[in-house]
Design a protein around this motif. Sequence first.
Motif, short mmCIF file in Angstrom:
data_model
loop_
_atom_site.label_atom_id
_atom_site.label_comp_id
_atom_site.label_asym_id
_atom_site.label_seq_id
_atom_site.Cartn_x
_atom_site.Cartn_y
_atom_site.Cartn_z
N TYR A 1 15.57 50.63 -65.70
CA TYR A 1 16.14 51.02 -66.96
C TYR A 1 16.53 49.91 -67.99
N GLN A 2 16.89 48.86 -67.42
CA GLN A 2 17.22 47.50 -68.05
C GLN A 2 15.90 46.99 -68.69
N LYS A 3 14.83 47.03 -68.01
CA LYS A 3 13.53 46.66 -68.45
C LYS A 3 12.92 47.45 -69.60
N PHE A 4 13.16 48.73 -69.49
CA PHE A 4 12.87 49.71 -70.53
C PHE A 4 13.55 49.41 -71.77
N GLN A 5 14.85 48.98 -71.65
CA GLN A 5 15.63 49.05 -72.60
C GLN A 5 15.37 47.51 -73.24
N GLU A 6 14.95 46.43 -72.76
CA GLU A 6 14.79 45.08 -73.34
C GLU A 6 13.36 45.46 -74.17
N GLN A 7 12.26 46.18 -73.41
CA GLN A 7 10.99 46.48 -74.04
C GLN A 7 11.32 47.19 -75.52
N TYR A 8 12.33 48.04 -75.48
CA TYR A 8 12.48 49.11 -76.66
C TYR A 8 13.40 47.99 -77.63
N ASP A 9 14.12 47.07 -77.10
CA ASP A 9 14.81 46.20 -78.03
C ASP A 9 13.73 45.30 -78.95
N LYS A 10 12.86 44.76 -77.94
CA LYS A 10 11.75 43.94 -78.53
C LYS A 10 10.81 44.42 -79.62
N ASN A 11 10.33 45.86 -79.22
CA ASN A 11 9.60 46.58 -80.28
C ASN A 11 10.24 46.93 -81.31
N ALA A 12 11.70 47.10 -81.24
CA ALA A 12 12.42 47.54 -82.51
C ALA A 12 12.38 46.25 -83.44
N ILE A 13 12.83 45.02 -82.90
CA ILE A 13 12.94 43.71 -83.48
C ILE A 13 11.28 43.49 -84.24
N LYS A 14 10.38 43.74 -83.45
CA LYS A 14 9.21 43.39 -84.09
C LYS A 14 8.97 44.40 -85.34
N ARG A 15 9.15 45.62 -85.18
CA ARG A 15 9.01 46.34 -86.26
C ARG A 15 9.84 45.97 -87.43
N LEU A 16 11.10 45.67 -87.25
CA LEU A 16 11.92 45.44 -88.57
C LEU A 16 11.32 44.16 -89.07
N GLU A 17 11.07 42.94 -88.19
CA GLU A 17 10.30 41.78 -88.68
C GLU A 17 9.13 42.08 -89.66
N LYS A 18 8.61 43.24 -89.16
CA LYS A 18 7.03 43.59 -89.71
C LYS A 18 7.54 43.96 -91.03
N ARG A 19 8.42 44.68 -91.34
CA ARG A 19 8.92 45.25 -92.60
C ARG A 19 9.58 44.28 -93.54
N GLY A 20 9.85 42.91 -93.05
CA GLY A 20 10.71 41.96 -93.66
C GLY A 20 12.12 41.74 -93.66
N PHE A 21 12.40 42.40 -92.45
CA PHE A 21 13.89 41.96 -92.09
C PHE A 21 13.80 40.68 -91.48
N THR A 22 14.87 40.01 -91.59
CA THR A 22 15.23 38.76 -90.64
C THR A 22 16.29 39.08 -89.57
N ILE A 23 15.97 38.76 -88.22
CA ILE A 23 16.71 39.30 -87.27
C ILE A 23 17.47 37.92 -86.68
N ILE A 24 18.88 37.94 -86.77
CA ILE A 24 19.32 36.69 -86.15
C ILE A 24 19.86 37.34 -84.68
N PRO A 25 19.67 36.44 -83.83
CA PRO A 25 20.18 36.98 -82.26
C PRO A 25 21.65 36.69 -82.38
N PRO A 26 22.55 37.56 -81.79
CA PRO A 26 24.03 37.30 -81.65
C PRO A 26 24.20 36.05 -80.81
N VAL A 27 25.16 35.17 -81.24
CA VAL A 27 25.61 34.16 -80.31
C VAL A 27 26.44 34.37 -79.29
N ALA A 28 25.89 33.90 -77.96
CA ALA A 28 26.59 34.12 -77.00
C ALA A 28 27.80 33.34 -76.69
N THR A 29 29.03 34.14 -76.49
CA THR A 29 30.30 33.42 -76.36
C THR A 29 30.63 33.29 -74.73
N ALA A 30 31.14 32.00 -74.52
CA ALA A 30 31.48 31.89 -72.76
C ALA A 30 32.93 31.55 -72.72
#
Length: 110
Positions: free
Chosen positions: A81-110
């Motif tokens: 399930y996690q693998k499918f979710q990661e693939q879905y997220d990657k594909n969604a980011i690619k589609r958004l970038e293809k349409r001209g959006f800039t994606i900034i990954p969230p900053v990990a807080t520790a």
Amino acid sequence: MAESTPNNSTGNAYKEDLEEIKGALEKIWQLQRYTQKRRGHKRAIIAIARMMLTCLFHMFSKQEVFNPADTDYSAIPEEMYQKFQEQYDKNAIKRLEKRGFTIIPPVATA
């Protein structure tokens, strides 16, 4: 001579069967629209026909009645399930970038 039954009990049985058929057809149409968006109309029809034939083959070879409740999607292992979710997220980011959006990954807080 066939045994007669009251109309209301026979009608209820037919109504339940029709409701099951209606639900199955709605799922098939949803799958067809999803596949059509990804692959095109002709390939979507072929994909659904193949799925239906595979289902029929297994039903006849095992001599079982179709039971849509057999498909339990909650039984998918967590890592798959996690693998499918990661693939879905990657594909969604690619589609958004293809349409001209800039994606900034969230900053990990520790």
